[in-house]
Design a protein around this motif. Structure first.
Motif, mmCIF file in Angstrom:
data_model
loop_
_atom_site.group_PDB
_atom_site.id
_atom_site.type_symbol
_atom_site.label_atom_id
_atom_site.label_comp_id
_atom_site.label_asym_id
_atom_site.label_seq_id
_atom_site.Cartn_x
_atom_site.Cartn_y
_atom_site.Cartn_z
ATOM 1 N N TYR A 8 0.997 3.960 -2.851
ATOM 2 C CA TYR A 8 0.685 5.352 -2.524
ATOM 3 C C TYR A 8 1.703 6.280 -3.198
ATOM 4 C CZ TYR A 8 -0.042 9.639 0.064
ATOM 5 O OH TYR A 8 -0.280 10.952 0.379
ATOM 6 N N LEU A 9 2.958 5.864 -3.206
ATOM 7 C CA LEU A 9 4.014 6.687 -3.816
ATOM 8 C C LEU A 9 4.043 6.528 -5.336
ATOM 9 C CD1 LEU A 9 6.953 5.932 -1.356
ATOM 10 C CD2 LEU A 9 5.456 7.919 -1.365
ATOM 11 N N LEU A 63 4.707 3.835 -6.860
ATOM 12 C CA LEU A 63 5.828 2.968 -7.208
ATOM 13 C C LEU A 63 5.428 1.499 -7.097
ATOM 14 C CD1 LEU A 63 8.591 4.869 -5.224
ATOM 15 C CD2 LEU A 63 8.082 5.039 -7.656
ATOM 16 N N ALA A 107 0.834 -1.203 0.000
ATOM 17 C CA ALA A 107 0.000 0.000 0.000
ATOM 18 C C ALA A 107 0.871 1.255 0.000
ATOM 19 C CB ALA A 107 -0.924 -0.011 1.213
ATOM 20 N N GLY A 108 1.935 1.229 0.788
ATOM 21 C CA GLY A 108 2.811 2.393 0.880
ATOM 22 C C GLY A 108 3.465 2.715 -0.454
ATOM 23 N N LEU A 109 4.017 1.691 -1.104
ATOM 24 C CA LEU A 109 4.688 1.930 -2.388
ATOM 25 C C LEU A 109 3.670 2.308 -3.453
ATOM 26 C CD1 LEU A 109 7.411 -0.851 -2.311
ATOM 27 C CD2 LEU A 109 7.738 1.602 -2.129
#
Lengths: 293, 316
Positions: free
Chosen positions: A229-230, A232, A225-227
């Motif tokens: 979000y970026l 990526l 989810a974090g990547l």
């Protein structure tokens, strides 16, 4: 470490008993239910999504939750609930396959390092230590820069950063079991190498690995989810909780419902898998230590 | 101690060499040369040739890796593909922001984590202990960047108490602190949960010791025993964990800094990855990895100095 203490090595996990213990633990049971719920949604996702998750309808953009759109719509008028449901499928698919793959590769490397000749062990340990002594996120970003963002790169990154932990876990256990009486007896009786490894060693070392794998799933969901979000990770327009949170962030001031809605399943999933992992550990092997967050 | 020190530092240097060579070589394993990848569709033959020469890509791989290391040793991490500014300058410019954020996050997390851990020990076995346990696990599980987004929405957009973006005005401490509060909250919350659990677990181990029983026999009150006797011993593993935690703080910072558009190492490298700005990405990765290895190695040496048993690791 843990299995070596048992005088009688057990062949399989005593599942019914441990399952009962898991259900008796309220946190573990709650985790199991959340995980089953999310898995069910992921499996039947295309049939329960009320709208086409990719269908753009600019006239209906940034709507608040209503009877037609239970979770509102995003900046392109796509139905948020449908995207969240399909996002569940993506999140679980990526997390479970990547963790599973890393587990299998880690297990093989651990068996080789633990049971193989000393020099192979030395090289493998040095390589694995190098990989695991990097700050994970820095390594992930470097790989993504080289290969370009996308779901496959994301899975590769997850597999690479997870392998060292699993390989070390298996290696440590194999080292303690390698000279146990029952293994030596097999060797004396002329059992083949694959037979010793697969039939006798593996069932004795795989239990802790299953627990650690289940405890790593939420971390992987978080990383995906974090990547995403970026920008990526999972590539838009393919829905992912992470890239939906990003879409929500860009329209936060006009319509906060997207960020709120996209955060909920992510929190639910990480909590559910964490509770389940904790419960499994307590039910199966209380001696296994908690790893770093 | 000397043998341990030499071997531990040697190991750290070896790891750094392997990792950086592998990473540098990786660029060449993928199809397409780095220059055109970095330039993308805008690449003209002249631009490409210029960039290739500037990055030293026309030389053999081994020479490139050697050059990379010898330059890095002299503090030269190369130049940004786009702005042509030295990579090291850009890192050092934003590093204080990230360090300030990291220290602030850990600071409040240590205080609250230890307090919660002590409370759980004082009321061990009761409903409060169970509740604190569930609370700590939940704090560990929830992704920091979701907490960042939610707190941004509540405290910056709806209530308008704190700034939503940036790192505050340079030289103005109160504005810098205000800008760092929400990010530090988001990053620290994982650590509150983690430290509360760790402090509780290591304290429960100590609570069974003889000297605690003696203290109890002398009639010391339970809170006093927890604070005066047990905490002092239980705090050692906490310190050991903090150094390793630097890596996970950095990871949270990458996401949280982006959410708050806060200048820092995290947002620097993320934007560089998006633009495929190789020198900036590789330079930042090398810098942060070195920094991380330095912190972890220093912590290991400190632990070995405090606890002689640790030194035996290399003997087996």
């Amino acid at each position: 470490m843990s299995s070596a203490a048992d005088p009688l090595p057990r062949k399989t996990l005593p599942l019914p008993a441990s399952l009962r213990r898991l259900m008796a633990d309220r946190m573990g049971a709650a985790g199991a239910f959340i995980v089953l719920f999310l898995l069910a949604i992921a499996i039947i996702a295309p049939w329960i999504a009320p709208y086409d998750p990719l269908k753009i309808n600019v006239k209906a953009k940034l709507l608040a939750p209503s009877w037609e759109h239970w979770a509102g719509t995003d900046h392109l008028g796509r139905d948020t609930l449908s995207r969240l449901i399909l996002g569940t499928r993506n999140a679980l698919w990526i997390a479970l396959t990547a963790t599973g793959l890393a587990g299998v590769i880690g297990m093989i490397l651990g068996l080789i390092a633990g049971y193989g000749p000393r020099w192979i062990d030395g090289i493998l340990v040095l390589l694995l230590d190098s990989l695991s002594s990097l700050p994970m996120i820095m390594f992930a970003l470097a790989v993504i820069t080289v290969l370009g963002p996308g779901t496959q790169t994301l899975m590769l990154v997850i597999v690479l950063v997870s392998i060292p932990g699993y390989a070390r876990l298996i290696r440590a256990q194999v080292l303690t079991l390698k000279n146990a009486d029952f293994i030596q007896a097999e060797r004396v009786m002329g059992a083949s190498l694959p037979r010793i490894l697969l039939v006798h060693l593996l069932p004795n070392v795989v239990g802790p690995l299953v627990i650690v794998l289940s405890m790593d799933v939420p971390v992987v969901i978080m990383l995906e989810a974090g990547l995403s979000y970026l920008n990526l990770g999972v590539k838009p327009p393919e829905p992912s909780w992470g890239n939906m949170l990003y879409d929500g962030y860009t329209s936060l001031r006009q319509q906060p419902s997207l960020v709120i809605a996209a955060g909920i399943p992510l929190i639910l999933a990480t909590l559910g898998f964490t509770f389940l992992g904790e419960g499994l550990r307590d039910a199966l092997d209380p001696k296994l230590q908690k790893r770093l967050p | 101690m000397l043998t341990y020190t030499v071997k531990r530092i040697g190991l750290a240097i070896m790891v750094l060499l392997i990792v950086m060579s592998a990473m540098y070589a990786m660029v060449f394993l993928v199809p397409g040369d780095p220059a055109s990848l970095a330039l993308g569709p805008r690449a003209t033959p002249e631009l490409k040739a210029e960039l290739t020469a500037r990055m030293g890509l026309d030389q053999p791989l081994t020479t490139q890796i050697l050059n990379f290391f010898s330059n890095a040793l002299r503090g030269d991490l190369g130049y940004d593909v786009w702005s042509k500014r030295p990579v090291l300058d850009q890192i050092l410019e934003v590093l204080p922001n990230t360090l300030f954020l990291g220290i602030l996050s850990l600071g409040w997390a240590i205080v609250l984590g230890i307090v919660l851990g002590c409370l759980a020990v004082v009321w061990r076995g009761t409903a409060i202990d169970t509740l604190l346990g569930v609370l700590s696990v939940s704090m560990i599980a929830v992704p920091p960047f979701v907490i960042a987004l939610y707190s941004l929405l509540i405290f910056a957009v709806w209530l308008n108490w704190l700034p939503a973006i940036g790192a505050g005005k340079p030289g103005d401490w109160s504005s810098q602190l205000a800008a760092a509060l929400l990010p530090a909250f988001a990053i620290g919350i994982t650590w509150v949960g983690y430290l509360a659990r760790l402090v509780r677990a290591s304290m429960l181990e100590v609570m069974g010791a003889n000297y605690i029983r003696t203290a109890r026999a002398f009639g010391l009150s339970e809170p006093r025993i927890v604070l005066r006797c047990a905490l002092r011993v239980a705090i050692i593993p906490t310190i050991a964990i903090l150094a390793v935690g630097f890596g996970s703080i950095l990871s949270s910072a990458v996401f949280v800094e982006t959410v708050f558009s806060r200048p820092g190492v995290g947002s620097l490298i993320t934007s560089a990855v998006a633009k495929r700005n190789y020198p900036l990405v590789m330079g930042t990765v090398l810098f942060m990895t070195t920094f991380y290895l330095f912190v972890v190695t220093a912590a290991d040496l400190l632990m070995a100095w405090l606890d002689p048993r640790v030194r035996d690791v290399f003997r087996s």
